[in-house]
Motif scaffolding. Structure first.
Motif, PDB file in Angstrom:
ATOM      1  N   ASP A  68      55.446 -35.982  99.904  1.00 49.34           N
ATOM      2  CA  ASP A  68      55.632 -34.708  99.200  1.00 49.34           C
ATOM      3  C   ASP A  68      56.791 -33.913  99.799  1.00 49.34           C
ATOM      4  N   LEU A  69      56.866 -33.905 101.123  1.00 48.38           N
ATOM      5  CA  LEU A  69      57.938 -33.168 101.792  1.00 48.38           C
ATOM      6  C   LEU A  69      59.289 -33.826 101.521  1.00 48.38           C
ATOM      7  N   PHE A  70      59.326 -35.139 101.548  1.00 51.22           N
ATOM      8  CA  PHE A  70      60.551 -35.876 101.292  1.00 51.22           C
ATOM      9  C   PHE A  70      61.059 -35.605  99.876  1.00 51.22           C
ATOM     10  N   PHE A  71      60.129 -35.502  98.947  1.00 50.91           N
ATOM     11  CA  PHE A  71      60.496 -35.210  97.562  1.00 50.91           C
ATOM     12  C   PHE A  71      61.216 -33.867  97.470  1.00 50.91           C
ATOM     13  N   HIS A  72      60.785 -32.907  98.279  1.00 53.09           N
ATOM     14  CA  HIS A  72      61.436 -31.590  98.272  1.00 53.09           C
ATOM     15  C   HIS A  72      62.882 -31.686  98.740  1.00 53.09           C
ATOM     16  N   ILE A  73      63.147 -32.537  99.699  1.00 51.29           N
ATOM     17  CA  ILE A  73      64.523 -32.725 100.172  1.00 51.29           C
ATOM     18  C   ILE A  73      65.390 -33.282  99.045  1.00 51.29           C
ATOM     19  N   ILE A  74      64.864 -34.284  98.344  1.00 52.90           N
ATOM     20  CA  ILE A  74      65.579 -34.866  97.213  1.00 52.90           C
ATOM     21  C   ILE A  74      65.789 -33.820  96.126  1.00 52.90           C
ATOM     22  N   PHE A  75      64.777 -32.988  95.913  1.00 56.32           N
ATOM     23  CA  PHE A  75      64.827 -31.930  94.897  1.00 56.32           C
ATOM     24  C   PHE A  75      65.992 -30.973  95.197  1.00 56.32           C
ATOM     25  N   HIS A  76      66.060 -30.493  96.418  1.00 63.67           N
ATOM     26  CA  HIS A  76      67.112 -29.542  96.799  1.00 63.67           C
ATOM     27  C   HIS A  76      68.500 -30.193  96.700  1.00 63.67           C
ATOM     28  N   CYS A  77      68.581 -31.454  97.067  1.00 61.23           N
ATOM     29  CA  CYS A  77      69.873 -32.150  96.990  1.00 61.23           C
ATOM     30  C   CYS A  77      70.331 -32.310  95.540  1.00 61.23           C
ATOM     31  N   GLN A  78      69.396 -32.569  94.642  1.00 59.71           N
ATOM     32  CA  GLN A  78      69.746 -32.710  93.227  1.00 59.71           C
ATOM     33  C   GLN A  78      70.235 -31.379  92.656  1.00 59.71           C
ATOM     34  N   ILE A  79      69.566 -30.296  93.018  1.00 54.61           N
ATOM     35  CA  ILE A  79      69.987 -28.970  92.556  1.00 54.61           C
ATOM     36  C   ILE A  79      71.405 -28.671  93.049  1.00 54.61           C
ATOM     37  N   ALA A  80      71.662 -28.970  94.324  1.00 54.01           N
ATOM     38  CA  ALA A  80      72.984 -28.728  94.900  1.00 54.01           C
ATOM     39  C   ALA A  80      74.040 -29.600  94.226  1.00 54.01           C
ATOM     40  N   LYS A  81      73.697 -30.839  93.902  1.00 60.60           N
ATOM     41  CA  LYS A  81      74.644 -31.744  93.237  1.00 60.60           C
ATOM     42  C   LYS A  81      75.029 -31.203  91.870  1.00 60.60           C
ATOM     43  N   GLU A  82      74.048 -30.693  91.137  1.00 59.33           N
ATOM     44  CA  GLU A  82      74.309 -30.132  89.807  1.00 59.33           C
ATOM     45  C   GLU A  82      75.234 -28.921  89.874  1.00 59.33           C
ATOM     46  N   LYS A  83      75.182 -28.215  90.998  1.00 61.19           N
ATOM     47  CA  LYS A  83      76.032 -27.025  91.177  1.00 61.19           C
ATOM     48  C   LYS A  83      77.377 -27.371  91.802  1.00 61.19           C
ATOM     49  N   GLY A  84      77.591 -28.655  92.101  1.00 67.37           N
ATOM     50  CA  GLY A  84      78.837 -29.093  92.690  1.00 67.37           C
ATOM     51  C   GLY A  84      79.002 -28.705  94.146  1.00 67.37           C
ATOM     52  N   GLU A  85      77.883 -28.522  94.861  1.00 69.02           N
ATOM     53  CA  GLU A  85      77.923 -28.084  96.262  1.00 69.02           C
ATOM     54  C   GLU A  85      77.893 -29.274  97.240  1.00 69.02           C
ATOM     55  N   PHE A  86      76.885 -30.125  97.123  1.00 65.81           N
ATOM     56  CA  PHE A  86      76.760 -31.331  97.946  1.00 65.81           C
ATOM     57  C   PHE A  86      75.728 -32.234  97.295  1.00 65.81           C
ATOM     58  N   ASP A  87      75.568 -33.438  97.830  1.00 60.51           N
ATOM     59  CA  ASP A  87      74.548 -34.351  97.312  1.00 60.51           C
ATOM     60  C   ASP A  87      73.809 -35.002  98.475  1.00 60.51           C
ATOM     61  N   ILE A  88      72.885 -35.883  98.142  1.00 58.63           N
ATOM     62  CA  ILE A  88      72.057 -36.510  99.168  1.00 58.63           C
ATOM     63  C   ILE A  88      72.887 -37.352 100.124  1.00 58.63           C
ATOM     64  N   ASP A  89      73.973 -37.968  99.621  1.00 54.00           N
ATOM     65  CA  ASP A  89      74.842 -38.771 100.489  1.00 54.00           C
ATOM     66  C   ASP A  89      75.470 -37.903 101.572  1.00 54.00           C
ATOM     67  N   GLY A  90      75.873 -36.689 101.188  1.00 54.55           N
ATOM     68  CA  GLY A  90      76.471 -35.772 102.157  1.00 54.55           C
ATOM     69  C   GLY A  90      75.483 -35.337 103.217  1.00 54.55           C
ATOM     70  N   VAL A  91      74.241 -35.133 102.798  1.00 50.61           N
ATOM     71  CA  VAL A  91      73.193 -34.726 103.740  1.00 50.61           C
ATOM     72  C   VAL A  91      72.918 -35.848 104.741  1.00 50.61           C
ATOM     73  N   ILE A  92      72.814 -37.066 104.249  1.00 52.75           N
ATOM     74  CA  ILE A  92      72.548 -38.211 105.126  1.00 52.75           C
ATOM     75  C   ILE A  92      73.711 -38.435 106.097  1.00 52.75           C
ATOM     76  N   ALA A  93      74.940 -38.333 105.564  1.00 54.98           N
ATOM     77  CA  ALA A  93      76.116 -38.524 106.421  1.00 54.98           C
ATOM     78  C   ALA A  93      76.164 -37.463 107.514  1.00 54.98           C
ATOM     79  N   LEU A  94      75.840 -36.216 107.160  1.00 51.62           N
ATOM     80  CA  LEU A  94      75.824 -35.134 108.144  1.00 51.62           C
ATOM     81  C   LEU A  94      74.763 -35.384 109.201  1.00 51.62           C
ATOM     82  N   CYS A  95      73.605 -35.857 108.773  1.00 49.36           N
ATOM     83  CA  CYS A  95      72.506 -36.154 109.697  1.00 49.36           C
ATOM     84  C   CYS A  95      72.903 -37.248 110.679  1.00 49.36           C
ATOM     85  N   LEU A  96      73.498 -38.319 110.164  1.00 45.89           N
ATOM     86  CA  LEU A  96      73.933 -39.424 111.020  1.00 45.89           C
ATOM     87  C   LEU A  96      74.969 -38.959 112.034  1.00 45.89           C
TER      88      LEU A  96
END
Length: 275
Positions: A68-96
């Motif tokens: 459930d918590l992981f789904f929220h991370i994906i949710f926020h990333c999708q919203i940001a992608k739609e707004k042209g801010e960032f996507d899940i790939d950017g979040v993962i790359a930043l984390c790494l």
């Protein structure tokens, strides 16, 4: 031949596609309306449910709540992608990048033999990162929505790192006694504003005492709350077995059963042996 890594990548892509579909024109009406702000209370709730699952010791429950918590991370990333801010790939790359940089004793030439050395190194690396320069003071950077007990403990750890701390627990305990005396004095004076301030000071000193005892104040209080809940349920059960309505019982009747339940609880966990 499919490997475990291939399966993980496939499942991850399926989840991202599922989220995209939910937010699409033909998706879910509720999901399409959500924003970063509207999801905040749900994110907090899911986080606490993960903590509850950890406390339960049930791995299946923990797996479910992490999902459930992981789904929220994906949710926020999708919203940001739609707004042209960032996507899940950017979040993962930043984390790494961040985790690799903050573990030079694993991925570089640095050394850190103890957890304490790792934490010190971690803090030094953080000070060199982008965004840290915005912190003008040592006490900056406290999460605004962090629960008060956790925030107090985090604040005390921050100032302790620069030496603003009691040399030993003796001074901490004396401070607790001092703050309790000031609460009593404020009550005698019957000044509500003073009472509130002094009670706050007392709570802050209690948090400090917990920190010196290597206790997490938030967890300690939660355990006490759950202990009280369990004990009071037993009181209600005992009174009902006696044919009594708790709402019509006197304080003396409830207190007598409370003490009986308290003794039974201690016997159950082996603190007190029956005579």
């Amino acid at each position: 031949m499919n490997t475990s890594k291939d399966k993980s990548i496939s499942l991850f892509q399926d989840l991202i596609e599922l989220m995209r579909k939910l937010r699409s024109k033909d998706g879910c009406p509720w999901d399409k309306e959500q924003s970063h702000a509207s999801l905040k209370p749900h994110l907090v709730e899911e986080t606490y449910e993960v903590i509850d699952a950890i406390d339960s010791g049930d791995p299946d429950k923990l797996k479910e709540e992490l999902a459930d918590l992981f789904f929220h991370i994906i949710f926020h990333c999708q919203i940001a992608k739609e707004k042209g801010e960032f996507d899940i790939d950017g979040v993962i790359a930043l984390c790494l990048d961040k985790m690799t940089r903050r573990h030079p004793h694993v991925f570089g030439d640095a050394t850190a033999a103890t957890p304490e050395e790792v934490l010190h190194q971690w803090e030094q690396i953080k000070k060199q990162e982008k965004g840290y320069e915005e912190r003008k003071f040592i006490v900056d950077g406290l999460p605004k929505h962090l629960p008060a007990l956790q925030k107090a403990q985090k604040l005390q750890k921050k100032v302790a790192k620069v030496g603003f701390d009691w040399p030993d627990i003796t001074g901490v305990m004396a401070k607790v006694d001092e703050e309790l005396a000031e609460v009593k004095e404020a009550i005698r004076e019957n000044k509500p504003e003073n009472i509130a301030e002094e009670v706050g000071d007392l709570l802050f000193s209690i948090v400090n005492l917990s920190r010196f005892l290597n206790l997490d104040t938030e967890n300690v209080l939660h355990k006490t709350i759950y202990k009280f809940v369990d004990r009071f349920k037993r009181v209600e059960t005992e009174l009902a077995a006696m044919g009594k309505d708790i709402e019509k019982c006197s304080l003396e009747e409830m207190d007598a059963v409370w003490n009986k339940v308290k003794i039974n609880q201690k016997q159950e966990i082996g603190i007190q042996k029956p005579e």
